[in-house]
Motif scaffolding. Sequence first.
Motif, short mmCIF file in Angstrom:
data_model
loop_
_atom_site.label_atom_id
_atom_site.label_comp_id
_atom_site.label_asym_id
_atom_site.label_seq_id
_atom_site.Cartn_x
_atom_site.Cartn_y
_atom_site.Cartn_z
N GLN A 84 0.95 -1.26 0.04
CA GLN A 84 -0.07 -0.14 -0.12
C GLN A 84 0.49 1.35 -0.07
O GLN A 84 0.43 2.24 -0.28
N ASN A 132 -1.79 -11.04 8.10
CA ASN A 132 -2.79 -9.90 8.33
C ASN A 132 -4.21 -10.44 7.82
O ASN A 132 -4.37 -10.87 6.31
N GLU A 133 -5.17 -10.39 8.57
CA GLU A 133 -6.82 -10.88 8.15
C GLU A 133 -6.90 -11.83 7.18
O GLU A 133 -7.23 -11.64 6.10
N GLU A 136 -5.68 1.92 -1.16
CA GLU A 136 -6.41 1.19 -0.87
C GLU A 136 -7.24 -0.01 -1.40
O GLU A 136 -8.21 0.17 -1.95
N TRP A 137 -6.20 -0.81 -1.68
CA TRP A 137 -6.48 -1.96 -2.59
C TRP A 137 -7.50 -1.72 -3.75
O TRP A 137 -7.48 -0.88 -4.42
N TYR A 156 -13.08 -2.05 12.63
CA TYR A 156 -13.23 -0.73 11.94
C TYR A 156 -14.77 -0.39 12.18
O TYR A 156 -15.45 0.82 12.39
N PHE A 196 -7.14 6.88 4.07
CA PHE A 196 -7.23 6.73 5.68
C PHE A 196 -6.09 7.23 6.51
O PHE A 196 -5.88 7.08 7.51
N TRP A 208 -5.05 3.07 11.65
CA TRP A 208 -4.71 2.84 10.30
C TRP A 208 -5.11 4.08 9.58
O TRP A 208 -6.42 4.45 9.65
N GLU A 259 -5.11 -2.42 13.83
CA GLU A 259 -5.48 -1.52 13.20
C GLU A 259 -7.20 -0.97 13.67
O GLU A 259 -7.78 -1.72 13.95
N TRP A 262 -19.25 0.91 3.84
CA TRP A 262 -18.99 0.02 4.76
C TRP A 262 -18.78 0.19 6.13
O TRP A 262 -18.71 -0.68 7.11
N HIS A 277 0.91 -9.22 4.42
CA HIS A 277 -0.21 -8.65 4.36
C HIS A 277 -0.84 -8.24 2.91
O HIS A 277 -0.36 -7.36 2.12
C1 GAL Z 1 -8.07 -3.85 6.41
C2 GAL Z 1 -6.53 -3.84 5.74
C3 GAL Z 1 -5.65 -2.55 5.51
C4 GAL Z 1 -6.42 -1.45 5.15
C5 GAL Z 1 -7.78 -1.29 5.88
C6 GAL Z 1 -8.65 -0.21 5.47
O1 GAL Z 1 -8.59 -4.83 6.09
O2 GAL Z 1 -5.67 -4.87 6.52
O3 GAL Z 1 -4.55 -2.93 4.60
O4 GAL Z 1 -6.75 -1.33 3.62
O5 GAL Z 1 -8.59 -2.54 5.97
O6 GAL Z 1 -9.65 -0.77 4.47
#
Ligand code: GAL
Length: 475
Positions: free
Chosen positions: A16, A162-163, A424-425, A307, A433, A417, A373, A345, A118
């Motif tokens: 990222q 991660n996740e 952001e993917w 989140y 963010f 985060w 995060e 979301w 990650h």
């Molecule tokens: C998480 C992820 C991060 C970041 C964040 C915000 O799922 O680990 O890389 O993108 O969400 O969407």
Amino acid sequence: MFPGNFAWGAATAAYQIEGGWDADGKGPSIWDTFCHGKGRVFEDQSGDVSCNSYQLWEEDLGCILQLGLTHYRLSFSWARLLPDGTTRHVNKKGVQYYEKVIDDLLANNVLPMVTLYHFDLPQALQDQGGWKSSEMAGIFDTYAKFCFRTFGDRVKLWITINEPYVCAKMGYEDGLFAPGLKEQGVSAYIVGHNMLRAHARAWHSYDTLYRATQGGAVSLAINSDWAEPLDPASSEDMAATQRYLAFTFGWFAWPVFLTGDYPGVMRSNVERRSKEQGYQGRPRLPTFSEDEPSVLGTADFFALNYYTSRKVKARGACGGMLSLDSDRDAEGVTDASWPVCGVSWLAVFPEGLRNLLRYIKDTLNGPEIYITENGFSQVGLVDLEDVQRAGYYLDTIQEVGKAIQEDGVDVRGYFAWSLLDNFEWASGYSVRFGLFHVDFSGAEQKRSSYVSGKEYAKTIAKYRTQAGTDDLTTE
Ligand code: GAL
């Protein structure tokens, strides 16, 4: 409110922020491949350059110091260290890059927390089957040992993966993240299983080979929404809420922290749906083998990415398709009173974090917890005066404080985060963010503090001073 040794951090991930996607011998990762294809990411953007942290690390360090962080969470790009994913070839330039980052942090009294994985699998490993292959556990273990051996004298906090939920669901069920597969109801369970096996192998390696000399701690980062019943008086909504939590949080937390296996309701629902649909293949939810190192007990702390929250209701008829959603059979909606923050979301509910922390304490026998995060995004118009986000951070940190003080939850740290606006993917650069704004339009990727960054710095300073005073009074 916060103990003197509380970790005040911010987090980033290699793909990222780093850019330098093919610099100095780095191998391609699945995210390079994914982004270089068409129509997958917002405006076909990519992390090719991003914040260019590969070249501008010192700028990032400046931001970290401005915030007054005690900890910084970064991830290693596996393909920057080992271009084909294996130790057959080590990329010295990649090692040097992370050595400099780690040494600079330590020289400035900032402790690194490093994530080994990650989302960015070396493409060479994807070509051999990626996370669907059971070989991945051993291959990841070799990579992890390489990292412990090379950096473990200086890095004391490790996150293996991660996740895993997001990797499995977004990458193999929804097809929205790399590698972009949409193999509903089947592959995500295999991927999640292999990630748990890989994590466990790496934890055992650390435990037997490195813990005595390095004295660090290893975990995996588990993401979860907080969930509560839409109608608290409805037993159906209550049961649906349990399923909602079981299929996200429980999927990874139960095997590692509680039972060594998936939650019972996952097993029964997946089996029932398979029967209903006349599914003939191998059981969709794999079984942990007794011949392998156990998964139970393979975390030295709980790493939580939080989140948002959901109100949950039973879903009713699920149609004819096999899918994770129909297995879970529960629907999460947001409450109208929760402000939506940037992306749809992300409905903001700071109390949700406190509730989730208490739930973790109660269900998992009170582990040490790091919030690895938590954050809030801006979409569209970029406003350096992001007062609303600054307020969300403050509210959320106060809820963490209450969890510690009033609920007795053992929270050891909080990582925002993210340090910087970044890639952001699938949303590319449209979703921001950062605590620091990054100018992606110029060649210099200039960083400037948002108001939220300045306020976070003040919060950290305030609680650190307070903790110092508390220490003096208790002495
Ligand atoms: C998480 C992820 C991060 C970041 C964040 C915000 O799922 O680990 O890389 O993108 O969400 O969407």
